[in-house]
Scaffold this motif. Structure first.
Motif, PDB file in Angstrom:
ATOM      1  N   GLY A 147       0.792  -1.218   0.000  1.00 16.96           N
ATOM      2  CA  GLY A 147       0.000   0.000   0.000  1.00 16.96           C
ATOM      3  C   GLY A 147       0.826   1.271   0.000  1.00 16.96           C
ATOM      4  N   GLU A 148       2.149   1.129  -0.006  1.00 20.85           N
ATOM      5  CA  GLU A 148       3.038   2.288   0.039  1.00 20.85           C
ATOM      6  C   GLU A 148       3.365   2.839  -1.348  1.00 20.85           C
ATOM      7  OE1 GLU A 148       4.514   3.832   2.964  1.00 20.85           O
ATOM      8  OE2 GLU A 148       2.762   2.764   3.703  1.00 20.85           O
ATOM      9  N   TYR A 149       3.031   2.088  -2.381  1.00 24.13           N
ATOM     10  CA  TYR A 149       3.417   2.481  -3.730  1.00 24.13           C
ATOM     11  C   TYR A 149       2.228   2.440  -4.687  1.00 24.13           C
ATOM     12  CZ  TYR A 149       8.262   2.154  -2.257  1.00 24.13           C
ATOM     13  OH  TYR A 149       9.446   2.349  -1.617  1.00 24.13           O
ATOM     14  N   TYR A 150       2.277   3.326  -5.683  1.00 17.57           N
ATOM     15  CA  TYR A 150       1.280   3.387  -6.746  1.00 17.57           C
ATOM     16  C   TYR A 150       1.895   2.837  -8.021  1.00 17.57           C
ATOM     17  CZ  TYR A 150      -1.963   6.479  -4.194  1.00 17.57           C
ATOM     18  OH  TYR A 150      -2.867   7.007  -3.292  1.00 17.57           O
ATOM     19  N   ARG A 151       1.082   2.156  -8.810  1.00 16.70           N
ATOM     20  CA  ARG A 151       1.499   1.728 -10.141  1.00 16.70           C
ATOM     21  C   ARG A 151       1.314   2.880 -11.120  1.00 16.70           C
ATOM     22  NH1 ARG A 151      -0.855  -2.942  -7.931  1.00 16.70           N
ATOM     23  NH2 ARG A 151       0.248  -4.912  -8.376  1.00 16.70           N
ATOM     24  N   LEU A 152       2.343   3.145 -11.924  1.00 16.92           N
ATOM     25  CA  LEU A 152       2.254   4.127 -13.002  1.00 16.92           C
ATOM     26  C   LEU A 152       2.103   3.369 -14.310  1.00 16.92           C
ATOM     27  CD1 LEU A 152       2.578   7.000 -14.264  1.00 16.92           C
ATOM     28  CD2 LEU A 152       5.054   6.569 -14.266  1.00 16.92           C
ATOM     29  N   PHE A 153       1.062   3.698 -15.074  1.00 13.25           N
ATOM     30  CA  PHE A 153       0.800   3.006 -16.329  1.00 13.25           C
ATOM     31  C   PHE A 153       1.077   3.910 -17.522  1.00 13.25           C
ATOM     32  CE2 PHE A 153      -1.711   0.563 -13.310  1.00 13.25           C
ATOM     33  CZ  PHE A 153      -1.445  -0.741 -13.713  1.00 13.25           C
ATOM     34  N   ALA A 154       1.573   3.304 -18.598  1.00 15.01           N
ATOM     35  CA  ALA A 154       1.755   4.013 -19.863  1.00 15.01           C
ATOM     36  C   ALA A 154       0.391   4.249 -20.512  1.00 15.01           C
ATOM     37  CB  ALA A 154       2.652   3.187 -20.792  1.00 15.01           C
ATOM     38  N   ASP A 155       0.384   5.021 -21.585  1.00  9.55           N
ATOM     39  CA  ASP A 155      -0.897   5.361 -22.221  1.00  9.55           C
ATOM     40  C   ASP A 155      -1.575   4.151 -22.850  1.00  9.55           C
ATOM     41  OD1 ASP A 155      -0.422   5.806 -25.548  1.00  9.55           O
ATOM     42  OD2 ASP A 155       1.360   5.768 -24.282  1.00  9.55           O
ATOM     43  N   ASN A 156      -0.805   3.087 -23.129  1.00 16.48           N
ATOM     44  CA  ASN A 156      -1.406   1.875 -23.701  1.00 16.48           C
ATOM     45  C   ASN A 156      -1.762   0.835 -22.642  1.00 16.48           C
ATOM     46  OD1 ASN A 156       1.110   0.984 -22.961  1.00 16.48           O
ATOM     47  ND2 ASN A 156       1.591   0.001 -24.918  1.00 16.48           N
ATOM     48  N   GLY A 157      -1.626   1.202 -21.372  1.00 20.31           N
ATOM     49  CA  GLY A 157      -1.977   0.296 -20.285  1.00 20.31           C
ATOM     50  C   GLY A 157      -0.842  -0.551 -19.758  1.00 20.31           C
ATOM     51  N   ALA A 158       0.353  -0.452 -20.341  1.00 16.59           N
ATOM     52  CA  ALA A 158       1.498  -1.213 -19.850  1.00 16.59           C
ATOM     53  C   ALA A 158       2.002  -0.614 -18.536  1.00 16.59           C
ATOM     54  CB  ALA A 158       2.619  -1.205 -20.884  1.00 16.59           C
ATOM     55  N   LEU A 159       2.405  -1.473 -17.612  1.00 20.73           N
ATOM     56  CA  LEU A 159       3.002  -1.002 -16.367  1.00 20.73           C
ATOM     57  C   LEU A 159       4.331  -0.338 -16.685  1.00 20.73           C
ATOM     58  CD1 LEU A 159       2.887  -0.961 -13.241  1.00 20.73           C
ATOM     59  CD2 LEU A 159       4.138  -3.133 -13.281  1.00 20.73           C
ATOM     60  N   ALA A 160       4.493   0.924 -16.233  1.00 22.12           N
ATOM     61  CA  ALA A 160       5.664   1.695 -16.642  1.00 22.12           C
ATOM     62  C   ALA A 160       6.532   2.172 -15.490  1.00 22.12           C
ATOM     63  CB  ALA A 160       5.237   2.903 -17.474  1.00 22.12           C
ATOM     64  N   GLY A 161       5.974   2.239 -14.269  1.00 17.40           N
ATOM     65  CA  GLY A 161       6.755   2.776 -13.171  1.00 17.40           C
ATOM     66  C   GLY A 161       6.137   2.503 -11.817  1.00 17.40           C
ATOM     67  N   ILE A 162       6.821   2.966 -10.774  1.00 16.40           N
ATOM     68  CA  ILE A 162       6.388   2.756  -9.396  1.00 16.40           C
ATOM     69  C   ILE A 162       6.695   4.024  -8.597  1.00 16.40           C
ATOM     70  CG2 ILE A 162       8.581   1.528  -9.002  1.00 16.40           C
ATOM     71  CD1 ILE A 162       7.169  -0.005  -6.737  1.00 16.40           C
ATOM     72  N   VAL A 163       5.666   4.585  -7.963  1.00 16.80           N
ATOM     73  CA  VAL A 163       5.773   5.880  -7.290  1.00 16.80           C
ATOM     74  C   VAL A 163       5.377   5.723  -5.828  1.00 16.80           C
ATOM     75  CG1 VAL A 163       5.093   8.312  -7.333  1.00 16.80           C
ATOM     76  CG2 VAL A 163       5.119   6.982  -9.474  1.00 16.80           C
ATOM     77  N   HIS A 164       6.211   6.201  -4.924  1.00 16.87           N
ATOM     78  CA  HIS A 164       5.892   6.128  -3.498  1.00 16.87           C
ATOM     79  C   HIS A 164       4.738   7.059  -3.173  1.00 16.87           C
ATOM     80  CE1 HIS A 164       6.372   6.476   0.907  1.00 16.87           C
ATOM     81  NE2 HIS A 164       6.848   5.250   0.799  1.00 16.87           N
ATOM     82  N   ARG A 165       3.887   6.643  -2.254  1.00 20.81           N
ATOM     83  CA  ARG A 165       2.665   7.402  -1.952  1.00 20.81           C
ATOM     84  C   ARG A 165       2.973   8.817  -1.448  1.00 20.81           C
ATOM     85  NH1 ARG A 165       1.256   7.506   3.476  1.00 20.81           N
ATOM     86  NH2 ARG A 165       2.447   6.109   4.844  1.00 20.81           N
ATOM     87  N   SER A 166       4.129   9.012  -0.800  1.00 16.93           N
ATOM     88  CA  SER A 166       4.478  10.351  -0.323  1.00 16.93           C
ATOM     89  C   SER A 166       4.740  11.327  -1.458  1.00 16.93           C
ATOM     90  CB  SER A 166       5.717  10.281   0.589  1.00 16.93           C
ATOM     91  OG  SER A 166       6.851   9.816  -0.126  1.00 16.93           O
ATOM     92  N   ASP A 167       5.052  10.792  -2.645  1.00 16.14           N
ATOM     93  CA  ASP A 167       5.307  11.641  -3.808  1.00 16.14           C
ATOM     94  C   ASP A 167       4.065  11.829  -4.679  1.00 16.14           C
ATOM     95  OD1 ASP A 167       8.132  12.073  -3.376  1.00 16.14           O
ATOM     96  OD2 ASP A 167       8.404   9.957  -3.889  1.00 16.14           O
ATOM     97  N   VAL A 168       3.018  11.041  -4.392  1.00 17.80           N
ATOM     98  CA  VAL A 168       1.815  11.095  -5.223  1.00 17.80           C
ATOM     99  C   VAL A 168       1.016  12.373  -4.983  1.00 17.80           C
ATOM    100  CG1 VAL A 168      -0.429   9.998  -5.661  1.00 17.80           C
ATOM    101  CG2 VAL A 168       1.642   8.599  -5.493  1.00 17.80           C
ATOM    102  N   LEU A 169       0.832  12.765  -3.722  1.00 17.26           N
ATOM    103  CA  LEU A 169       0.021  13.947  -3.423  1.00 17.26           C
ATOM    104  C   LEU A 169       0.563  15.208  -4.078  1.00 17.26           C
ATOM    105  CD1 LEU A 169      -2.375  15.265  -2.040  1.00 17.26           C
ATOM    106  CD2 LEU A 169      -0.980  15.462   0.051  1.00 17.26           C
ATOM    107  N   PRO A 170       1.863  15.547  -3.932  1.00 19.90           N
ATOM    108  CA  PRO A 170       2.357  16.736  -4.627  1.00 19.90           C
ATOM    109  C   PRO A 170       2.232  16.639  -6.143  1.00 19.90           C
ATOM    110  CG  PRO A 170       4.166  15.551  -3.582  1.00 19.90           C
ATOM    111  CD  PRO A 170       2.902  14.959  -3.065  1.00 19.90           C
ATOM    112  N   LEU A 171       2.383  15.412  -6.687  1.00 19.97           N
ATOM    113  CA  LEU A 171       2.219  15.235  -8.132  1.00 19.97           C
ATOM    114  C   LEU A 171       0.773  15.519  -8.537  1.00 19.97           C
ATOM    115  CD1 LEU A 171       3.224  14.301 -10.927  1.00 19.97           C
ATOM    116  CD2 LEU A 171       2.739  11.943 -10.204  1.00 19.97           C
ATOM    117  N   GLU A 172      -0.147  14.962  -7.801  1.00 25.23           N
ATOM    118  CA  GLU A 172      -1.560  15.180  -8.122  1.00 25.23           C
ATOM    119  C   GLU A 172      -1.939  16.652  -7.990  1.00 25.23           C
ATOM    120  OE1 GLU A 172      -5.874  13.138  -7.187  1.00 25.23           O
ATOM    121  OE2 GLU A 172      -4.374  13.180  -5.574  1.00 25.23           O
TER     122      GLU A 172
END
Length: 317
Positions: free
Chosen positions: A28-53
């Motif tokens: 639950g500490e990480y978010y999946r980042l997906f490419a525009d075609n639905g492929a898994l592309a990256g992994i983002v820690h939840r502490s970095d998600v809020l400022p990004l959003e």
């Protein structure tokens, strides 16, 4: 071995320090980042998600470039952005503001260099992003590492390796030991072209000297987690036999000094933790390929190999 700070397996695991990405997602500490075609592309820690959003919404209130699902913990491209240039432009604005506001520490190491967000389709990335953001987005990156070595002299029978000491002003790992030459592969460059460029820029070795001598020696792969984020990387490895009278010289300010060391001294410095982690991994790979580290003299031989050739769950094209 007595007297050393780390075993070779410990050195390998300092670089490949994530054994199971799925466990990270399940935590639950990480978010999946997906490419525009639905492929898994990256992994983002939840502490970095809020400022990004927050910055995505601030930049494009009606149509943020990313869509966030906090229940599923996913980040996806907004379908309103239909092309790579549109996605890249939107992200450039978001990342620049995150840098200005100092919301993502990794962006303090801004490079003005673009890396792709791969999606598994050749020559068709989802977007191009600032290299410094690749850690925090957890996207796969590529580089080249070149081992320069000199054949054994008659007096002691030992291979020698050219080792560089990173400049004290380097943005990452200043003052650590490195391979003779190494560097990231920028957008549009291939591995061999990067070898030629980096050898000239970092060591003053011309293309005419390097091209006929350098030999491809496979890859190393690892998933490295740090306070800046996640780094899934593939490094293309090359060996170049150096004539005894050819001396690499610092050329672009990234290298403080070059050393020609007997292989036992190189191994000693690897086990002392003096190398940048992925460069230590490359040295270990060299020692294995050249029969210096073997199943007979290294009890963790197979596990070391597993850790220098880690499986990465993200696309590479």
């Amino acid at each position: 071995m007595a007297g050393f700070k780390y075993t070779l397996l410990e050195v390998a695991k300092k670089c490949n320090n994530v054994s199971d990405v799925e466990e990270l997602y399940s935590s639950g500490e990480y978010y999946r980042l997906f490419a525009d075609n639905g492929a898994l592309a990256g992994i983002v820690h939840r502490s970095d998600v809020l400022p990004l959003e927050e910055e995505c919404v601030e930049q494009h209130k009606q149509q943020p470039v990313f869509v966030f699902d906090h229940k599923e913990k996913t980040i996806r491209f907004n379908k309103a952005y239909k092309t790579e240039p549109q996605r890249s432009a939107a992200l450039a604005g978001v990342l620049n503001e995150l840098r200005v506001k100092d919301k993502w520490p990794g962006l303090r190491k801004w490079r003005d260099e673009l890396y792709p967000i791969y999606k598994g389709e050749a020559n068709s990335p989802s977007a191009m992003v600032e290299r410094a953001s690749s850690y925090t987005l957890g996207i796969r990156a590529f580089g080249v590492h070149i081992n320069g070595y000199v054949r054994p002299a008659d007096d002691d029978g030992q291979l020698r390796m050219w080792i560089s000491k990173r400049s004290a002003t380097k943005q990452t790992w200043p003052g650590f030991l490195d391979n003779m030459v190494a560097g990231g592969i920028s957008n549009g460059d291939g591995a061999f072209a990067s070898v030629i460029k980096e050898c000239e820029e970092e060591a003053g070795l011309s293309a005419d000297f390097v091209a006929p001598r350098v030999r491809s020696a496979g890859t190393i792969q690892y998933l490295f987690s740090s306070k800046l984020g996640m780094k899934p990387e593939t490094q293309y490895v090359y060996d170049i036999e150096m004539p005894a009278d050819v001396i690499p010289r610092p050329s672009d300010g990234e290298v403080e000094e070059f050393y020609l060391l007997p292989i036992d001294k190189v191994l000693e410095k690897v086990r002392a933790g003096l190398f940048k982690p992925n460069c230590a991994l490359c040295v270990i790979d060299f020692l294995i390929r050249h029969g210096i580290v073997t199943a007979e003299n290294e009890p963790d031989y197979l596990e070391i190999i597993d850790n220098i050739h880690a499986r990465l769950p993200f696309p590479g094209v």
